[in-house]
Design an enzyme around this catalytic site. Structure first.
Site, PDB file in Angstrom:
ATOM      1  N   GLY A 259      -0.008 -16.551  12.748  1.00  0.00           N
ATOM      2  CA  GLY A 259       1.253 -16.809  12.560  1.00  0.00           C
ATOM      3  C   GLY A 259       2.219 -15.727  13.149  1.00  0.00           C
ATOM      4  O   GLY A 259       1.542 -14.645  13.575  1.00  0.00           O
ATOM      5  N   ASP A 260       3.612 -15.952  13.166  1.00  0.00           N
ATOM      6  CA  ASP A 260       4.249 -14.826  14.151  1.00  0.00           C
ATOM      7  C   ASP A 260       4.763 -13.973  13.053  1.00  0.00           C
ATOM      8  O   ASP A 260       5.584 -13.287  13.582  1.00  0.00           O
ATOM      9  CB  ASP A 260       5.572 -15.776  14.730  1.00  0.00           C
ATOM     10  CG  ASP A 260       6.452 -16.252  13.680  1.00  0.00           C
ATOM     11  OD1 ASP A 260       5.969 -16.366  12.513  1.00  0.00           O
ATOM     12  OD2 ASP A 260       7.383 -16.835  13.988  1.00  0.00           O
ATOM     13  N   ASP A 261       4.096 -13.805  12.040  1.00  0.00           N
ATOM     14  CA  ASP A 261       4.445 -12.815  11.013  1.00  0.00           C
ATOM     15  C   ASP A 261       3.629 -11.082  11.057  1.00  0.00           C
ATOM     16  O   ASP A 261       3.646 -10.180  10.094  1.00  0.00           O
ATOM     17  CB  ASP A 261       4.054 -13.254   9.677  1.00  0.00           C
ATOM     18  CG  ASP A 261       2.727 -13.788   9.324  1.00  0.00           C
ATOM     19  OD1 ASP A 261       2.094 -13.862  10.426  1.00  0.00           O
ATOM     20  OD2 ASP A 261       2.177 -13.659   8.261  1.00  0.00           O
TER      21      ASP A 261
ATOM     22  N   ASP B  99      -6.040  20.196 -23.420  1.00  0.00           N
ATOM     23  CA  ASP B  99      -7.115  19.155 -23.262  1.00  0.00           C
ATOM     24  C   ASP B  99      -8.257  19.387 -24.143  1.00  0.00           C
ATOM     25  O   ASP B  99      -9.323  19.725 -23.460  1.00  0.00           O
ATOM     26  CB  ASP B  99      -7.536  19.273 -21.848  1.00  0.00           C
ATOM     27  CG  ASP B  99      -8.573  18.152 -21.410  1.00  0.00           C
ATOM     28  OD1 ASP B  99      -8.635  17.124 -22.260  1.00  0.00           O
ATOM     29  OD2 ASP B  99      -9.238  18.407 -20.191  1.00  0.00           O
TER      30      ASP B  99
ATOM     31  N   GLY C  17       6.086 -17.132   2.411  1.00  0.00           N
ATOM     32  CA  GLY C  17       6.921 -17.232   1.418  1.00  0.00           C
ATOM     33  C   GLY C  17       6.589 -17.366  -0.009  1.00  0.00           C
ATOM     34  O   GLY C  17       5.715 -16.795  -0.581  1.00  0.00           O
TER      35      GLY C  17
ATOM     36  N   GLN D 263       0.150  -4.644  10.759  1.00  0.00           N
ATOM     37  CA  GLN D 263      -0.346  -5.496  11.648  1.00  0.00           C
ATOM     38  C   GLN D 263      -0.063  -5.262  13.137  1.00  0.00           C
ATOM     39  O   GLN D 263      -1.008  -6.001  13.796  1.00  0.00           O
ATOM     40  CB  GLN D 263      -0.322  -6.885  11.197  1.00  0.00           C
ATOM     41  CG  GLN D 263      -0.715  -7.219   9.701  1.00  0.00           C
ATOM     42  CD  GLN D 263      -1.177  -8.808   9.472  1.00  0.00           C
ATOM     43  OE1 GLN D 263      -2.262  -9.106  10.085  1.00  0.00           O
ATOM     44  NE2 GLN D 263      -0.293  -9.426   8.906  1.00  0.00           N
TER      45      GLN D 263
HETATM   46  C1  SPV Z   1     -10.099  15.347 -16.552  1.00  0.00           C
HETATM   47  O1  SPV Z   1      -9.512  14.955 -15.458  1.00  0.00           O
HETATM   48  O2  SPV Z   1      -9.684  15.464 -17.652  1.00  0.00           O
HETATM   49  C2  SPV Z   1     -11.475  15.807 -16.377  1.00  0.00           C
HETATM   50  C3  SPV Z   1     -11.979  16.350 -15.255  1.00  0.00           C
HETATM   51  O3  SPV Z   1     -12.321  15.813 -17.398  1.00  0.00           O
HETATM   52  S1  SPV Z   1     -11.709  17.997 -15.039  1.00  0.00           S
HETATM   53  O4  SPV Z   1     -10.476  18.283 -15.236  1.00  0.00           O
HETATM   54  O5  SPV Z   1     -12.113  18.455 -13.890  1.00  0.00           O
HETATM   55  O6  SPV Z   1     -12.524  18.554 -16.064  1.00  0.00           O
HETATM   56 MG    MG Z   2     -11.353  15.281 -19.099  1.00  0.00          MG
END
Ligand code: SPV
Ligand code: MG
Length: 672
Positions: free
Chosen positions: A330-332, A444, A364, A338
């Site tokens: 195609g001419d796209d 965490d 399209g 690409q």
């Molecule tokens: C997280 O991303 O929460 C992990 C990976 O458990 S680390 O932070 O490296 O432990």
């Molecule tokens: Mg983790």
């Protein structure tokens, strides 16, 4: 549009070849005759009505057409004085069928290759076929061109003239004028005016709107005698053996594909290159159908001669092997990512004289609609869940980037980089406990409860299709973990990674700076076993994460755990380290692979971030997770913007570091 084929002539220069039938019934290749070839092209182009003028052998001709059984309605008009007049009079005889119509006019002894015919049919203006490259014929038609239009047609013109063939497309108004002039000639009472060319009448008209259509050195020739026949037949053979190549990545064929395939097949024997699964996934999305099924799909399309695999976005390997006369696209692809692929195609073709043919192509709305459906399918839990395993099997090593919200999910889903004629994107998403907790302003330490973590998954799933790897922390109590597994699996998550810690979990990157306790091997094995028993499908994966190197318990401990956990049923092993140097990770991979060649190994190179994906792959790592980079880049950018506003008492100064609204809008597509 109606086709007008002029078959009243005697064709006496063909000798015995026309002693029992008109010239148009002369065989030109295999069982094909001049006429059967013309009628096939006409009916393939969707023209349903043909007017055919006849003379001698009119009965033979009518019977032959009946036998051909083409899906066209043919009206035969006999010129009763075919032996005393020329085709101007045959047209006159057929005039009632021809008025007020767009007309495709051709002489019955004309043979042309498909591409010439297609260009005539597609012409938006009235046109006549001429050649800018062929020498001027002594006795045959030449066309004088003035101001880009046909001025005169005849055998006697040599100045400003081109070799011309009597294949015309005539739009209604232009044709009506010419037909009027033909009528005037035939009704003038001058017998000579019934014996001249119809073009003599055309030449007298002022301000004609017929444009030359240049067929250069392609086949478009009349057969007047046996030597013409030999030349045309051999050229046709050569044309039929031409090789044509196209490449497709699609897993859903729509009418746009079919029409371009049809056009390509008219250029010669069409071979289709089907992109490998890996190449499709790299630049577009995971294919809905695997290679073998996409190959079968193209094999079933009529006009496709052969289907082969194209392993990369680059055409080079297949072109060098197949050396096609034409590559069709195609001419796209003249702009955008690409472009380098196209440039490479043209340079490979130039090496041996192949040609690139580009047809107007716009996928399209059809494409958008199908693509939307494909993405909807890919986002469904059953479709999404199994794709991680498939992607690992397909690519050997895959990458994942963290996502902790719908927005970061979209970044993981849509970010593509075009590089060295290929495309790169992430294969999967990692829902990090660190980033999920950080986004909520919490540490965490498994404080964000599972219900809230599931909510994050759901937000991401709603707007993405890529497979999800979930950071399951310690997995919690075994009695709780089995429920987590069931929920994650039901949602369409592909893999949960649980780390072999117990008690209050802290982030691994703290290492031994904080108190963290590793789980006993038997207890953790029990958790894995319980999880595997709880899952319902074969797609879902439980990955055991080993913290021995983080907690400085040594390589032997890491390996002992790895083998114990795989024995307990773990589908993958994640080995973690917080060292800048990758040595201990490499050592672990080497020693683990000595005994276990297949269980996927997962790494999170946050600290040992100089190692490339290619090197990980070479060493036998299967999943590379970029675990926190979006959070770690987004956070300082936001802090900076907040500071700027405070410093300047207004927002103007931070405009330069803000994404324009327009871009935000395009990142987040609206459902319609
Ligand atoms: C997280 O991303 O929460 C992990 C990976 O458990 S680390 O932070 O490296 O432990
Ligand atoms: Mg983790």
């Amino acid at each position: 549009m109606i086709a007008l084929i002029l078959n009243s002539g005697l064709g006496s220069r063909m000798g015995v070849l026309t002693s029992e039938h008109p010239k148009c019934m002369t065989e030109i290749s295999g069982k094909e005759t001049i006429l059967s070839r013309q009628l096939k092209l006409i009916s393939d182009a969707g023209i349903e009505e043909v007017v055919m003028t006849t003379g001698a052998f009119d009965g033979v001709l009518a019977n032959y057409c009946k036998e051909l059984d083409m899906p066209v309605k043919i009206t035969f008009v006999k010129n009763p004085v075919y032996d005393k007049t020329n085709y101007i009079y045959s047209i006159y005889c057929a005039r009632e069928y021809l008025k007020d119509k767009d007309v495709l006019l051709m002489h019955g002894d004309l043979v042309f290759e498909n591409s010439v015919f297609d260009e005539v049919i597609e012409s938006e203006n009235s046109c006549m076929t001429v050649s800018s490259t062929l020498p001027l014929p002594e006795k045959d038609f030449k066309a004088v061109i003035k101001d880009g239009k046909i001025e005169k047609v005849g055998i006697e013109f040599f100045n400003d003239a081109y070799a011309a063939q009597p294949l015309y497309k005539l739009m209604k108004d232009d044709w009506n004028r010419w037909l009027g002039a033909i009528e005037a000639y035939c009704e003038s009472g001058d017998e000579a005016k019934k014996k001249c060319y119809a073009e003599n009448a055309l030449n007298e008209l002022e301000g004609k709107n017929i444009y030359p259509l240049d067929f250069t050195d392609r086949l478009c020739a009349e057969i007047d005698d046996p030597s013409d026949l030999a030349v045309v037949s051999s050229k046709l053979k050569e044309i039929e053996n031409r090789k044509v190549y196209m490449c497709f990545s699609t897993d859903m064929i729509h009418s746009g594909h079919i029409s371009i395939i049809k056009k390509a097949a008219r250029l010669g024997k069409l071979t289709i290159g089907v992109l490998s699964d890996e190449a499709v996934a790299s630049y577009k999305r995971f294919p809905l159908l695997p290679f073998s099924e996409r190959k079968a799909m193209f094999e079933s399309i009529s006009g496709v001669h052969d289907v082969v695999e194209q392993k990369t976005l680059s055409y080079r390997e297949n072109l060098e092997k197949l050396r096609p006369d034409f590559v069709v696209h195609g001419d796209d692809w003249t702009e955008g990512f690409q472009r380098p692929i196209r440039d490479e195609v043209t340079s490979v073709l130039a090496q041996y004289g192949g040609r690139l043919v580009e047809f107007p192509y716009s996928s399209g709305d059809k494409f958008k609609e199908l693509e939307k459906r494909a993405r909807a399918d890919l986002s469904m839990p059953d479709m999404r869940r199994g794709r991680l395993k498939k992607a690992i099997a397909m690519k050997g090593t895959i990458t994942a980037i963290e996502a902790h919200s719908g927005l970061t999910g979209l970044i993981a889903e849509n970010t593509v980089v075009y590089q060295d004629g290929g495309a790169r994107q992430f294969d999967a998403m990692w829902i990090s406990s660190l980033c999920d907790s950080t986004a909520k302003g919490k540490p965490d330490i498994e404080l964000v409860d599972m219900t809230s973590r599931f909510r994050t998954i759901d937000d991401i799933m709603e707007v993405t299709t890529k497979p999800i790897i979930f950071d399951g922390d310690t997995g919690g109590l075994t009695e709780h973990f089995v429920y987590t597994v069931k929920t994650l699996e039901r949602m369409g998550v592909s893999m949960v990674i649980i780390e072999d810690k117990t008690g209050l979990k802290k982030n691994s990157l703290f290492g031994t700076e904080v108190k963290q306790t590793q789980a006993d091997i038997p207890d953790f094995c029990e958790k894995i076993r319980a999880g595997k028993k709880a899952q319902k499908t074969a797609d879902f994966m439980i990955c055991a994460r080993i913290e021995s190197l983080i907690l400085e318990r040594g390589m032997d401990d890491a390996l002992e755990r790895a083998f114990a956990f795989t024995d307990a049923g773990a589908d993958a092993i994640m080995i973690h380290s917080r060292k800048k140097e990758p040595d201990e990770i490499f050592k672990f991979v080497e020693l683990f692979r000595e005994k276990d060649k297949t269980t996927p190994i997962v790494v999170v190179p946050t600290s040992f971030n100089t190692v490339t994906e290619e090197e990980f792959k070479e060493r036998g790592v299967n999943v590379v997770i970029y675990a926190n980079q979006l959070t770690r880049t987004g956070f300082p950018a936001m802090q900076n913007a907040a500071k700027m506003i405070l410093e300047h008492h207004r927002a103007k100064e931070c405009d330069d570091i803000c994404m324009p609204f327009k871009e935000i809008i395009t990142l987040i597509p609206e459902e319609n």
